[in-house]
Design an enzyme around this catalytic site. Structure first.
Site, PDB file in Angstrom:
ATOM      1  N   GLU A 490       0.849  -1.193   0.000  1.00 48.02           N
ATOM      2  CA  GLU A 490       0.000   0.000   0.000  1.00 48.02           C
ATOM      3  C   GLU A 490       0.887   1.246   0.000  1.00 48.02           C
ATOM      4  O   GLU A 490       1.187   1.778  -1.033  1.00 48.02           O
ATOM      5  CB  GLU A 490      -0.950  -0.037   1.199  1.00 48.02           C
ATOM      6  CG  GLU A 490      -2.040   1.017   1.097  1.00 48.02           C
ATOM      7  CD  GLU A 490      -3.317   0.640   1.822  1.00 48.02           C
ATOM      8  OE1 GLU A 490      -3.391  -0.432   2.424  1.00 48.02           O
ATOM      9  OE2 GLU A 490      -4.261   1.456   1.776  1.00 48.02           O
ATOM     10  N   GLU A 759      -2.143   0.780  13.360  1.00 45.10           N
ATOM     11  CA  GLU A 759      -3.308   1.169  12.557  1.00 45.10           C
ATOM     12  C   GLU A 759      -4.603   0.965  13.337  1.00 45.10           C
ATOM     13  O   GLU A 759      -5.538   1.745  13.221  1.00 45.10           O
ATOM     14  CB  GLU A 759      -3.335   0.305  11.289  1.00 45.10           C
ATOM     15  CG  GLU A 759      -4.521   0.537  10.387  1.00 45.10           C
ATOM     16  CD  GLU A 759      -4.407  -0.230   9.084  1.00 45.10           C
ATOM     17  OE1 GLU A 759      -3.743  -1.287   9.078  1.00 45.10           O
ATOM     18  OE2 GLU A 759      -4.969   0.220   8.066  1.00 45.10           O
TER      19      GLU A 759
END
Ligand code: BGC
Length: 911
Positions: A490, A759
């Site tokens: 990502e 996260e």
């Protein structure tokens, strides 16, 4: 030891200046020290007035500038001489339009006058140098190496080379260079700079940065060799979770221009053209997600040295690519910013050999090892071990994160990759046949090399670790653009994450140039209808999520507020307006933003327990709240820029959105339709609750926090919750959230050994198992946005209202009984601000440093002004302090610059 530490902070000067010093320091042009190759025609000059005097203000300045240092000294033939200008401005003064030419170096100096009208000495000389101000300055051609490649996969890194015969001694030489893909450049076998990942990441179809280097000392009379190695990078390497290649093109290319001035004054230019040679060497594969493969046996020894025989090399093809997309780099380069050594090596239960770097870091491993020709070593990278202690890479999804090296077998070989980076704490070593000592490996930490501007510490080691983790999260994710994460497939410029973290980032580093560059990237990818992508540079993800796309408005405003940077507002105004207009079109006369696809309060607290609700905030409510917020910031921006009509039109629009918000999402008793922490936090922070209901509304928020006893917010609510609680008198609850150690909380990951921000609140669950493997990064900075509250409220360094650039500072610490001390320092555009407090039986002490040319309000957490001493004297006797009054348990003072030592009775708080 602790008490000793805190007394040092509270009693010793934190000012680094010599006594009685009065000087002008830290001269900068567009945030950089002596930049070479800028392409702004009106650069901005800034300096710091440094003085030990209390109440010091700059009353006047004089700038002089010249094309040569000699002219500057002699003051003959000055290009610009302001004379004495009565002004306190010391930040971002426009260089006048002097019709600057390309490649123009300008030297400048400044002196200032203090409040007693005394002049400082002239500053040291600073300079800036323009790069190419016109596309026609590029005489070079884009060249592509003539190499057979399979564009479906990573190919060997192309090498480009060219010799240049210099006819005499060089008095000055500059290189202007860029690439499709990434490049590393050498002259005569030596690296030209420490910059990494050049030319940086932009949407290469619209903007490609070039770099300018002063290479005068690298060249000599006679034959010199230029070497460029290229890598796939973001240009054509894998990008996004679908592992798609060739996003910006299929072939790598370079453009290069060397301009030499000889000692006799003659000039010569060498450019990339069809005479260059191309080949490949030891770099077999390079990919940001997958890593690199290097076969040292294929090394073309001396390939970038003058005497190398390139007769067997291939040629290049000249390409007619657009040169108008070339822009000068305006941010700071990516560099190695730290070097760390492994702290341990061990075998996992599965028997794998693993090295522990002791820190989840971003970069790579440099090794010095010996091996037989053709034998290899394979390194893989992971952030965590699983609960059995095994190496765990599953959360990297399809990113291979693998560096493979084949030895050439000639003694100790030293290697590090060129065009990849990994996010890791653990390194698994396979295939190597010898022993590896800890000192054979070195972790190189890379980041956009921004000046570190902030420090926060207190008497609680867990909170200090949280602060460190916030800084490591930043360090791991500010790599030419702000990325969401550095390890999996990502690593994109997610806008929502950056928007919520920007204020915290700006405390910890000087991020002005970094964000200014990225905002231009954003504008370049904004659609004609004003819609803003979810990731910038836009690589085929969506557009238009509330709280994400609002980055277009929020970050320019934050940069303006923190650095007093008006230019970013001017540059971004059309983009900011276009985004608000886009929503306006969608919302129409309802003034409610109810269309589009939104991420909402991403990753908010969720539960499967039926008796215990999760916290889902209606996405439409969030979208309208952000519509209002962006509109209000746009209106303020218009006012700053003197666009009075827009300012009033958008302020009226804000009122309409606010009314619509209240009608749609608020009951007459002030309950929000989503009865969640995030809903109240956004509505209160963005000014959407009617005046007479604010208290009620903040009580509902407080009750929710009390009921859950923990945070339930996601990406959008988390950054603001403690600020809102503090503002409405619930600092106790804000601290309760901060100190909580169970999931969900900021300290839960810390107690699980985190060295970065995760996260998810529960990336590793209490039972030791992992969260959803599809999305579980251990280095995502968004929740680190609490850092803003640590600096701003715990230690108490804030700006006054919306006066930009810390020209008016507020020092308002919020003590807690759980700390004996807390200290923060922040290096503002005016200089260093410090606020450090200590609380205990001996009383409450506050040590403050306010930089010259600013003023501050100091808000002390005691109710009676008579109880306060400064430097051992009662306040009434200290002439530099103005007492503004005492009310609601607080004493308010006004001070000018200088260092202050306040003492007063212990502040008793039961939280
Ligand atoms: C990213 C986030 C981002 C989110 C939005 C994730 O994959 O890692 O940080 O904001 O998607 O959906």
């Amino acid at each position: 030891m602790r008490t000793l530490l805190l007394s040092i902070a509270c009693f010793l000067s934190v000012n680094v200046l010599a006594k009685n010093a009065f000087e002008v320091n830290d001269l900068r042009t567009d945030y950089r020290e002596n930049p070479v190759g800028i392409d702004t025609r009106i650069p901005r000059l800034s300096w710091e007035m440094a003085s030990n005097e209390r109440g010091e203000i700059q009353t006047a300045y004089q700038i002089k500038a010249a094309y040569t240092e000699a002219a500057l000294k002699s003051e003959k033939n000055l290009l610009w001489n302001t004379g004495k200008v009565l002004s306190d401005q010391s930040n971002q003064i426009d260089f006048p339009d002097k019709n600057l030419q390309s490649r123009q170096r300008v030297y400048w100096q400044v002196k200032v006058w203090d409040q007693k009208k005394k002049a400082s000495p002239w500053s040291k000389t600073a300079f800036f140098e323009t790069g190419f101000l016109n596309t026609s300055d590029w005489k070079a051609s884009w060249i592509e190496p003539d190499l057979k490649e399979n564009i479906q996969e990573s190919n060997p890194c192309p090498l480009l080379r060219k010799t240049c015969k210099l006819k005499g001694k060089v008095s000055q030489a500059r290189i202007y260079v860029s690439a499709h893909g990434l490049y590393q450049m050498s002259i005569n076998g030596k690296k030209v700079s420490e910059d990494l990942f050049t030319p940086g990441w932009t949407n290469y179809n619209k903007r490609i940065q070039y770099q300018a280097y002063d290479v005068t000392s690298s060249l000599h009379a006679g034959v010199n060799a230029i070497g460029l190695m290229l890598g796939d990078g973001w240009f054509r390497g894998n990008l996004k979770w679908d592992m798609e290649r060739n996003h910006f093109g299929e072939k790598l290319a370079a453009i290069f221009q060397l301009e030499v001035t000889y000692e006799d004054g003659t000039k010569e230019t060498f450019v990339s053209d069809n005479t260059w040679k191309a080949s490949t060497g030891s770099g077999l594969k390079s990919d940001i997600y997958n890593g690199e493969v290097c076969d040292a046996r294929l090394d073309k020894k001396g390939w970038d040295a003058p005497e190398y025989d390139d007769s067997q090399w291939n040629g290049v093809t000249v390409k007619d690519f657009d040169k108008q997309v070339l822009v000068a780099s305006e941010s700071v380069p990516v560099r190695v910013v730290r070097v760390i050594k492994p702290i341990n090596k061990f075998r996992t239960p599965k028997g794998e050999l693993v090295f522990d770097m002791g820190q989840n870091m971003v970069g790579w491993i440099h090794f010095r090892l010996q091996g037989q020709a053709g034998s290899s070593i394979k390194l893989n990278f992971a952030e965590v071990l699983d609960k059995d202690g095994n190496f765990y890479m599953e959360n990297l999804r399809s990113a291979k994160a693998e560096d493979i090296y084949y030895f050439k077998g000639e003694g100790i070989e030293s290697y590090e990759p060129h065009f990849t980076f990994h996010g890791f704490r653990y390194v698994r070593v396979e295939n190597y046949q010898g022993d590896i000592a800890l000192e054979d490996l070195t972790g190189k930490v890379i980041c956009s090399d921004m000046t570190e501007t902030g420090k926060f510490s207190c008497s609680d080691s867990l909170i200090n670790k949280l602060q460190e983790n916030i800084q490591w999260g930043l360090r791991g994710n500010f790599l030419d653009i702000p990325t969401d994460c550095p390890q999996r497939d990502e690593r994109l410029g997610w806008t929502g994450d950056a928007q919520v973290f920007a204020p915290t980032a700006c405390f910890n580093v000087d991020a002005a140039a970094f964000f200014s560059k990225w905002m231009k990237d954003l504008a370049a990818d904004q659609r004609a209808d004003g819609n803003v992508p979810h990731v910038v540079p836009a690589v085929k993800t969506g557009y238009g999520s509330a709280g994400w796309s609002d980055v277009a408005v929020v970050i320019p405003w934050v940069v303006y507020q923190v650095y007093g940077d008006r230019r970013i507002l001017e540059n971004q105004y059309e983009s900011m307006k276009a985004w608000v207009e886009y929503i306006r079109k969608n919302a129409g006369n309802s003034y409610l933003y109810q269309s589009g696809k939104h991420y909402g309060d991403w990753l908010a607290f969720a539960t499967t327990r039926s008796d215990y609700p999760g916290a889902t905030t209606d996405k439409d409510l969030i979208a309208t709240a952000y519509y209002a917020y962006s509109t209000s910031l746009l209106s303020k921006t218009a006012a700053v820029l003197g666009k009075t009509e827009d300012a009033s039109a958008y302020s009226q629009l804000f009122e309409k959105i606010k009314t619509a918000f209240q009608k749609e999402y608020m009951t007459p008793n002030g309950r929000l339709s989503s009865n969640t922490q995030t809903a109240y936090v956004l509505a209160l922070a963005f000014g959407l609750i009617p005046e007479d209901m604010k208290l009620l509304s903040s009580e509902r928020l407080a009750n929710d926090v009390k009921q859950f006893k923990h945070i339930t917010t996601g990406f959008l609510g988390t950054p603001l919750i403690c600020d809102v609680l503090t503002e409405y008198g619930h600092t106790d609850l804000a601290y309760m959230l901060l100190f909580r150690k169970d999931y969900p909380s900021w300290l839960y990951p810390v107690t699980r050994g985190a060295t970065t921000i995760w996260e998810r609140w529960d990336g590793i669950k209490p039972d030791g198992s992992f969260q959803d493997v599809g999305m579980n990064s251990f280095n995502h900075y968004a929740y680190g946005a609490i850092g803003n509250w640590l600096y701003g409220k715990v230690a108490g360094i804030q700006r006054e209202g919306e006066i930009p650039g810390y020209k008016s500072i507020v020092i308002a610490p919020h003590p807690t009984s759980k700390f004996t001390f807390a200290n923060a320092e922040y290096y503002s555009v005016y200089g260093k601000i410090f606020s450090g407090w200590e609380n205990g039986k001996d009383g409450f002490r506050l040590h403050v440093l306010i930089p010259a040319n600013t003023t501050a309000k100091i808000i002390l957490p005691v109710s009676q002004v008579e109880t306060v001493l400064e430097g051992g004297k009662s306040l009434a006797k200290v002439k530099d302090i103005q007492i503004l009054g005492d009310k609601e348990g607080q004493v308010m003072l006004q001070v000018g610059s200088g260092e202050y030592y306040f003492s007063m009775p212990e502040v008793l708080v039961n939280y």
